[in-house]
Design a protein around this motif. Structure first.
Motif, PDB file in Angstrom:
ATOM      1  N   GLN A 168      43.102  40.254  85.112  1.00 34.72           N
ATOM      2  CA  GLN A 168      42.902  41.681  85.420  1.00 34.72           C
ATOM      3  C   GLN A 168      41.499  42.145  85.005  1.00 34.72           C
ATOM      4  O   GLN A 168      40.831  42.861  85.733  1.00 34.72           O
ATOM      5  N   TYR A 169      41.050  41.706  83.819  1.00 31.49           N
ATOM      6  CA  TYR A 169      39.726  42.116  83.349  1.00 31.49           C
ATOM      7  C   TYR A 169      38.623  41.495  84.201  1.00 31.49           C
ATOM      8  O   TYR A 169      37.588  42.122  84.440  1.00 31.49           O
ATOM      9  N   PHE A 170      38.854  40.263  84.655  1.00 34.70           N
ATOM     10  CA  PHE A 170      37.878  39.603  85.528  1.00 34.70           C
ATOM     11  C   PHE A 170      37.725  40.391  86.825  1.00 34.70           C
ATOM     12  O   PHE A 170      36.598  40.597  87.318  1.00 34.70           O
ATOM     13  N   ASP A 171      38.849  40.844  87.384  1.00 31.53           N
ATOM     14  CA  ASP A 171      38.801  41.657  88.608  1.00 31.53           C
ATOM     15  C   ASP A 171      38.215  43.038  88.330  1.00 31.53           C
ATOM     16  O   ASP A 171      37.472  43.588  89.147  1.00 31.53           O
ATOM     17  N   LEU A 172      38.576  43.610  87.165  1.00 34.45           N
ATOM     18  CA  LEU A 172      38.077  44.936  86.783  1.00 34.45           C
ATOM     19  C   LEU A 172      36.545  44.952  86.719  1.00 34.45           C
ATOM     20  O   LEU A 172      35.903  45.915  87.148  1.00 34.45           O
ATOM     21  N   MET A 173      35.999  43.883  86.188  1.00 40.33           N
ATOM     22  CA  MET A 173      34.553  43.774  86.046  1.00 40.33           C
ATOM     23  C   MET A 173      33.865  43.939  87.402  1.00 40.33           C
ATOM     24  O   MET A 173      32.867  44.651  87.524  1.00 40.33           O
ATOM     25  N   ARG A 174      34.428  43.311  88.417  1.00 45.26           N
ATOM     26  CA  ARG A 174      33.814  43.388  89.752  1.00 45.26           C
ATOM     27  C   ARG A 174      34.181  44.669  90.495  1.00 45.26           C
ATOM     28  O   ARG A 174      33.316  45.327  91.069  1.00 45.26           O
ATOM     29  N   ASP A 175      35.471  45.013  90.445  1.00 43.17           N
ATOM     30  CA  ASP A 175      35.953  46.105  91.288  1.00 43.17           C
ATOM     31  C   ASP A 175      35.572  47.486  90.776  1.00 43.17           C
ATOM     32  O   ASP A 175      35.231  48.376  91.567  1.00 43.17           O
ATOM     33  N   GLU A 176      35.664  47.694  89.443  1.00 43.85           N
ATOM     34  CA  GLU A 176      35.403  49.035  88.903  1.00 43.85           C
ATOM     35  C   GLU A 176      33.969  49.216  88.423  1.00 43.85           C
ATOM     36  O   GLU A 176      33.393  50.298  88.578  1.00 43.85           O
ATOM     37  N   TYR A 177      33.382  48.144  87.856  1.00 41.95           N
ATOM     38  CA  TYR A 177      32.051  48.294  87.260  1.00 41.95           C
ATOM     39  C   TYR A 177      30.939  47.611  88.055  1.00 41.95           C
ATOM     40  O   TYR A 177      29.772  47.642  87.646  1.00 41.95           O
ATOM     41  N   ASN A 178      31.299  47.010  89.177  1.00 40.05           N
ATOM     42  CA  ASN A 178      30.314  46.373  90.070  1.00 40.05           C
ATOM     43  C   ASN A 178      29.421  45.361  89.340  1.00 40.05           C
ATOM     44  O   ASN A 178      28.225  45.246  89.612  1.00 40.05           O
ATOM     45  N   ILE A 179      30.026  44.636  88.401  1.00 38.82           N
ATOM     46  CA  ILE A 179      29.299  43.589  87.680  1.00 38.82           C
ATOM     47  C   ILE A 179      29.656  42.253  88.307  1.00 38.82           C
ATOM     48  O   ILE A 179      30.813  41.840  88.306  1.00 38.82           O
ATOM     49  N   GLU A 180      28.662  41.586  88.863  1.00 42.11           N
ATOM     50  CA  GLU A 180      28.900  40.293  89.492  1.00 42.11           C
ATOM     51  C   GLU A 180      29.048  39.231  88.405  1.00 42.11           C
ATOM     52  O   GLU A 180      28.188  39.104  87.535  1.00 42.11           O
ATOM     53  N   PRO A 181      30.138  38.458  88.439  1.00 42.06           N
ATOM     54  CA  PRO A 181      30.342  37.453  87.386  1.00 42.06           C
ATOM     55  C   PRO A 181      29.208  36.424  87.361  1.00 42.06           C
ATOM     56  O   PRO A 181      28.728  35.997  88.417  1.00 42.06           O
ATOM     57  N   ASN A 182      28.791  36.050  86.156  1.00 38.88           N
ATOM     58  CA  ASN A 182      27.808  34.976  86.030  1.00 38.88           C
ATOM     59  C   ASN A 182      28.516  33.726  85.498  1.00 38.88           C
ATOM     60  O   ASN A 182      29.732  33.709  85.342  1.00 38.88           O
ATOM     61  N   ILE A 183      27.760  32.682  85.224  1.00 37.87           N
ATOM     62  CA  ILE A 183      28.358  31.403  84.847  1.00 37.87           C
ATOM     63  C   ILE A 183      29.169  31.496  83.554  1.00 37.87           C
ATOM     64  O   ILE A 183      30.152  30.774  83.382  1.00 37.87           O
ATOM     65  N   ARG A 184      28.778  32.414  82.664  1.00 40.37           N
ATOM     66  CA  ARG A 184      29.529  32.563  81.409  1.00 40.37           C
ATOM     67  C   ARG A 184      30.914  33.146  81.669  1.00 40.37           C
ATOM     68  O   ARG A 184      31.901  32.735  81.043  1.00 40.37           O
ATOM     69  N   HIS A 185      30.996  34.108  82.591  1.00 38.12           N
ATOM     70  CA  HIS A 185      32.316  34.687  82.918  1.00 38.12           C
ATOM     71  C   HIS A 185      33.213  33.637  83.570  1.00 38.12           C
ATOM     72  O   HIS A 185      34.412  33.538  83.254  1.00 38.12           O
ATOM     73  N   TYR A 186      32.631  32.854  84.486  1.00 30.00           N
ATOM     74  CA  TYR A 186      33.416  31.800  85.130  1.00 30.00           C
ATOM     75  C   TYR A 186      33.870  30.774  84.098  1.00 30.00           C
ATOM     76  O   TYR A 186      35.004  30.292  84.127  1.00 30.00           O
ATOM     77  N   GLY A 187      32.980  30.439  83.168  1.00 28.03           N
ATOM     78  CA  GLY A 187      33.339  29.496  82.114  1.00 28.03           C
ATOM     79  C   GLY A 187      34.482  30.008  81.254  1.00 28.03           C
ATOM     80  O   GLY A 187      35.378  29.244  80.858  1.00 28.03           O
ATOM     81  N   CYS A 188      34.464  31.308  80.959  1.00 24.25           N
ATOM     82  CA  CYS A 188      35.557  31.916  80.172  1.00 24.25           C
ATOM     83  C   CYS A 188      36.882  31.830  80.913  1.00 24.25           C
ATOM     84  O   CYS A 188      37.938  31.573  80.307  1.00 24.25           O
ATOM     85  N   MET A 189      36.840  32.039  82.228  1.00 27.21           N
ATOM     86  CA  MET A 189      38.079  31.969  83.011  1.00 27.21           C
ATOM     87  C   MET A 189      38.624  30.547  83.067  1.00 27.21           C
ATOM     88  O   MET A 189      39.837  30.323  82.991  1.00 27.21           O
ATOM     89  N   VAL A 190      37.719  29.575  83.197  1.00 30.96           N
ATOM     90  CA  VAL A 190      38.154  28.174  83.184  1.00 30.96           C
ATOM     91  C   VAL A 190      38.777  27.840  81.833  1.00 30.96           C
ATOM     92  O   VAL A 190      39.809  27.171  81.759  1.00 30.96           O
TER      93      VAL A 190
END
Length: 550
Positions: free
Chosen positions: A399-421
């Motif tokens: 939910q927070y990963f989606d929130l970052m993009r949908d509500e705050y328009n922050i494009e995920p970087n490699i660190r966010h993807y790494g956290c999700m993995v």
């Protein structure tokens, strides 16, 4: 008393001087402003001048109030324009100085020799080269190029961000007799990395002021040439806090953190008072060293110096130091005691809680942050996703990963993807983690694959571990830890043939496991103790496995 002095038709100069000398706070300033409105705000030019000077120069932190006052002055004179431009150029928002200068020119108010130095300093701070050249042209047309103050500021502008050839041409005239011009040109060459030319100018200076000494020491320190910096430091006839700060920051920059702390002790022994810049460098040194005791001593020094209301920068540095040195309780105390906070303040404590295993508190803090309408940034979401990963809260992490993009328009970087993995891998959702990597909008790096390989080791999935290791080997062949992780996956399943194959691959690739070691502090020194040989024995399985565990 304030009203009487303002309404007196013939106040003496001494009375006016005493009135404005007593105006040292925003409260007094507002009192005087109110009296002026009652008696006719624009009726006394002298009082208006004093009001603008007090709000933009004399009283700290009231520049915004000056900007509110200024538009209500019907016919501001050149002094008022210059004072506003000066205050803005020195403020955190130098762009306002450029805006005021443009308004001044558009309003047909002729700038004078005091206008241009302030405008040029704002251009230098903003690195607005084109604007600076335009101002230089205006200076030339109005005939102010020969004025000492204007010329020196032109040299300063061109030396720092304009054209060094122009700076040199201006200097080669009558400016050679001016120590300020020498310092400005020397500083320009030093800041642009031309230390050889800067040193030549410095050596040729007929009179060396403290600014020029500090410029050269800072130049060497930024280049990591601390021996040269120290040699000049020892030769300085008289030092100030800037001199000491240059040395301390230089040692921190090149990783000699212990020397930075020793330099601070030397600074205190000669009676030099540190400032906020000193403390920021020292806290950075303590953070890099992981030295909580030293960090606490620096915190005590900050309190003794009278920094009761911590600035945002100093508070953030303290939180970061305590969190990274293992004292999250002290980090929270600093956080709670800060009157002013920015997003970095929240990020430091939120990330500190997450990495210290207080995932629930970290997520709760993020919720509080949103309630207070503090806009999170990309670093905030790294901390939140780490917290979700450590707490095993997979759905919330999604939910927070989606929130970052949908509500705050922050494009995920490699660190966010790494956290999700990491989040999916820790939860045992290995197939989903692989699918997630396949759908990433950016190319996964070695850290992402290494994270997944580690998750495969934890959950004993040999097949997916092999797949992750293959991806790693495409990117790099010299990281022993990658081989050890895969070997441990085989070993955990009792597949010893797989262990031997990994070892052979490691030997054939010429990769050696680095020696394991531990750090032991004794006599205030960190001592490194090696635990075992760097090369595992081929006839023993157990030591090879323990290499990674240690």
């Amino acid at each position: 008393m304030i009203r009487k002095r303002l309404t007196d038709k013939s106040p003496s100069r001494q009375q006016r001087s005493q009135l404005w000398r007593s105006c040292t706070t925003i409260g007094t300033l507002k009192q005087i402003h109110a009296s002026m409105i009652v008696k006719g705000f624009n009726s006394n030019t002298s009082a208006l001048r004093e009001l603008i000077y007090a709000s933009s120069i004399a009283i700290s932190g009231t520049m915004a109030y000056a900007h509110q006052l200024f538009p209500h002055i019907t016919e501001p004179d050149t002094f008022m324009w210059n004072t506003m431009i000066r205050g803005s150029a020195q403020s955190p928002s130098p762009l306002n100085a450029i805006s005021l200068y443009s308004q001044m020119e558009n309003g047909c108010v002729r700038p004078d020799k005091f206008t241009f130095p302030f405008v040029l300093k704002a251009c230098t701070r903003l690195c607005w080269v084109k604007m600076g050249f335009g101002v230089h042209g205006r200076v030339f047309r109005l005939g102010f190029e020969s004025n000492t103050f204007v010329r020196n500021t032109l040299i300063y502008f061109h030396a720092n961000c304009g054209d060094l050839a122009v700076a040199r041409a201006l200097f080669d005239g009558s400016a050679k007799r001016d120590v300020v011009a020498w310092s400005a040109l020397t500083a320009g060459y030093a800041r642009r990395g031309e230390l050889g030319v800067a040193r030549q100018l410095f050596d040729e200076m007929p009179v060396k002021d403290l600014v020029s000494w500090n410029v050269m020491i800072t130049g060497y320190a930024k280049r990591g040439e601390m021996e040269s910096a120290r040699k000049l430091f020892d030769e300085v006839p008289k030092r100030d806090v800037v001199t000491w700060n240059a040395m301390i920051a230089g040692y921190v920059l090149c990783g000699s953190n212990q020397q930075a702390l020793e330099m601070f002790e030397e600074m205190r022994s000669v009676g030099e008072l540190p400032d906020e810049v000193t403390m920021l460098s020292l806290l950075s040194a303590c953070t890099d060293l992981g030295d909580l005791d030293a960090g606490q001593r620096i915190h005590c020094c900050i309190s003794e110096m009278g920094f009761r209301d911590l600035s945002v920068l100093l508070g953030n540095a303290l939180i970061d130091m305590y969190a990274k040195c293992g004292s999250i309780v002290r980090a929270l105390e600093v956080f709670q005691g800060m009157r002013e906070k920015d997003v970095s303040t929240w990020n430091s404590v939120l990330g500190g809680l997450a990495f210290h295993g207080h995932a629930e508190k970290s997520i709760h803090l993020f919720t509080e942050m949103r309630k207070l309408k503090i806009r999170p940034d990309e670093i905030t979401f790294v901390g939140v996703l780490v917290a979700c990963s450590h707490a095993g809260r997979v759905e919330e992490g999604r939910q927070y990963f989606d929130l970052m993009r949908d509500e705050y328009n922050i494009e995920p970087n490699i660190r966010h993807y790494g956290c999700m993995v990491d989040l999916l891998g820790r939860a045992g959702l290995l197939n989903e983690a692989f699918d997630f990597i396949d759908t990433m909008k950016i190319e996964p790096n070695a850290i992402v694959w290494r994270t997944l390989l580690g998750a495969c080791r934890i959950h004993g999935n040999v097949e997916l571990g092999r797949r992750a290791n293959m991806q790693l080997l495409k990117m790099r062949h010299d990281e022993s830890g990658d081989y050890v992780l895969l070997s441990n996956i085989y070993a955990s399943r009792g597949e010893w043939d797989g262990v031997e194959k990994v070892r052979k691959l490691m030997d054939d690739s010429g990769v050696r496991k680095e020696a394991g070691c531990s750090l032991i502090e004794g006599d205030n020194k960190a001592l490194m103790h090696f635990l075992f040989d760097s090369k595992p024995k081929l006839n023993s399985r157990k030591p090879f496995l323990e290499l990674h565990r240690c």
